[in-house]
Design a protein around this motif. Structure first.
Motif, PDB file in Angstrom:
ATOM      1  N   UNK A 187       0.824  -1.221   0.000  1.00  0.00           N
ATOM      2  CA  UNK A 187       0.000   0.000   0.000  1.00  0.00           C
ATOM      3  C   UNK A 187       0.857   1.270   0.000  1.00  0.00           C
ATOM      4  N   UNK A 188       2.183   1.109   0.056  1.00  0.00           N
ATOM      5  CA  UNK A 188       3.052   2.287  -0.003  1.00  0.00           C
ATOM      6  C   UNK A 188       3.155   3.017   1.317  1.00  0.00           C
ATOM      7  N   UNK A 189       2.931   2.286   2.416  1.00  0.00           N
ATOM      8  CA  UNK A 189       2.931   2.932   3.726  1.00  0.00           C
ATOM      9  C   UNK A 189       4.207   2.633   4.510  1.00  0.00           C
ATOM     10  N   UNK A 190       5.219   2.121   3.820  1.00  0.00           N
ATOM     11  CA  UNK A 190       6.448   1.756   4.515  1.00  0.00           C
ATOM     12  C   UNK A 190       7.410   2.938   4.519  1.00  0.00           C
ATOM     13  N   UNK A 191       8.141   3.106   5.626  1.00  0.00           N
ATOM     14  CA  UNK A 191       9.149   4.161   5.683  1.00  0.00           C
ATOM     15  C   UNK A 191      10.220   3.882   4.622  1.00  0.00           C
TER      16      UNK A 191
END
Lengths: 184, 238
Positions: free
Chosen positions: B16-20
């Motif tokens: 989902x593209x929510x990783x640091x």
């Protein structure tokens, strides 16, 4: 279907030619895929000029990395989509490029929530992802769609949906777990 | 959280593209070596790509292709030292190392265990060449400065560490005949100096790269793992 709609097989084939230094193949790939890539990038970076910049970087990267693409483990189009998404996400996370942390600025360039809900609504009715998203509670579904489609951070989703950050994180975590189970 | 739940969450965050950003680099290093993890990610990614497919292709200005074309004319396709894909030319990176070079690379493959002084004082002379290495996202990940005395200084620009049981290995390609030569191994990105085997003076455009290898370094004396960072050297204009 237009003449530019080439099949996945053709895309795989073009990438193999590109890995052998064929610049004409790169142009053919650009003609076939750039419009779609610009659209995906613009959902995330919002501005057309930035979306085009993302796609430019993506194609230079495709040129450089084509030989590393392993065709035995996935399709070329998926690989390219990952590249363009990651480039776009990097750009909006890079605070020096634009004041992306100012939610009002972004909203002024278009309604991200509308883009997310349009993407959801446009999924084919019987697609597994559509069926599984339908089963999620609204908050979880909206959070996941905002993150994936528009690249919003958890914090931005919390602000948008007026829910505490911890709640959003839990929604996304549980929502994704349900999705994975549902998608099998 | 148990390890299975953590694994699932990392996959979800990545998709989902929510990783640091710095976790993304670490995660992608794992993807390059953990086939099972990579397959799980690709499977979920494929399902989610239905959302990308709803984006209506936009008209693309012709100047965009012109810009790409100009950049590609001046951008070499680095020959990756990756053994996962078959070599494209006989004279590529996969050239067998000469025994002398092989022995030398084994000698310097000790990797860690450097004396403190050696880590920061490579040479009073300026570097002969400097290479900026970048990864898949094209962001600079490390700088390699190569000196006339066969030492190189590596300055990491991003967090990069090898998973348990693996090491990062630095390579260069002095010329096609010699093939890739290991300059040493390390476990975690930090500024350090490695002294490689005796080689011809570093040349402009010489390729440097960092791969992920089993503990102790590549078992074959040439790169076997995925390429994490690579770049061509330039001569500093000082």
């Amino acid at each position: 279907m237009t003449i530019q709609d080439i099949s996945e097989d053709a895309t795989d084939h073009l990438l193999a030619q590109i890995s052998n230094g064929d610049r004409d193949a790169l142009e053919a790939l650009f003609r076939a895929e750039a419009g779609r890539m610009v659209a995906i990038a613009r959902r995330i970076v919002r501005r057309s000029d930035l979306a085009e910049e993302v796609v430019q970087e993506a194609f230079v990267l495709i040129w450089q990395r084509a030989s590393q693409f392993d065709s035995g483990r996935g399709r070329a189009r998926a690989w390219m989509t990952r590249i363009v998404r990651n480039r776009a996400l990097n750009l909006i996370r890079d605070g020096s490029r634009m004041d992306f942390h100012d939610g009002a600025t972004l909203e002024a360039i278009g309604d991200r929530e509308q883009d997310a809900s349009h993407a959801y609504a446009a999924l084919p009715e019987r697609h597994a992802l559509k069926v599984c998203l339908d089963q999620l509670e609204t908050g979880k579904r909206r959070s996941i769609l905002l993150c994936y489609v528009t690249g919003m951070s958890h914090g931005e989703v919390a602000e948008k949906l007026g829910a505490p950050l911890g709640t959003i994180k839990a929604w996304i975590r549980r929502g994704m777990a349900s999705l994975r189970e549902c998608l099998g | 959280m148990n390890s299975e739940a953590l694994r699932a969450q990392r996959i979800a965050d990545y998709i989902v593209g929510a990783m640091e950003e710095h976790d993304v680099a670490q995660f992608e290093a794992e993807l390059a070596t953990d086939r099972h993890l990579a397959d799980d990610v690709r499977e979920l990614e494929r399902k989610f790509s239905a959302l990308d497919d709803t984006a209506k292709a936009e008209a693309v200005p012709d100047r965009l292709w012109q810009s790409i074309s100009e950049r590609v004319q001046t951008t070499e396709q680095p020959k990756a030292a990756n053994s996962n894909t078959p070599p494209r030319t006989k004279a590529g990176w996969t050239t067998t190392l000469r025994p002398a070079a092989m022995a030398a690379s084994l000698v310097i493959a000790v990797g860690l265990g450097f004396a403190g002084g050696m880590l920061t004082q490579p040479d009073e002379e300026p570097p002969v060449v400097i290479a900026v290495l970048s990864g898949d996202d094209m962001r600079p990940g490390a700088i390699v400065e190569a000196f006339a005395n066969d030492s190189v200084r590596i300055v990491p620009l991003e967090a990069l560490s090898a998973p348990q049981g693996q090491v990062l290995e630095v390579w260069t390609l002095p010329d096609e005949e010699t093939g890739p030569v290991s300059l040493g191994t390390f476990a975690e990105a930090r500024e350090l100096v490695l002294t490689g085997p005796s080689l011809p003076a570093p040349q402009p455009d010489q390729l440097y790269e960092i791969t992920l290898e089993p503990e102790g370094g590549s078992p074959t004396g040439r790169p076997t793992g995925p390429v994490l960072l690579l770049g061509n050297a330039r001569v500093p204009q000082v």
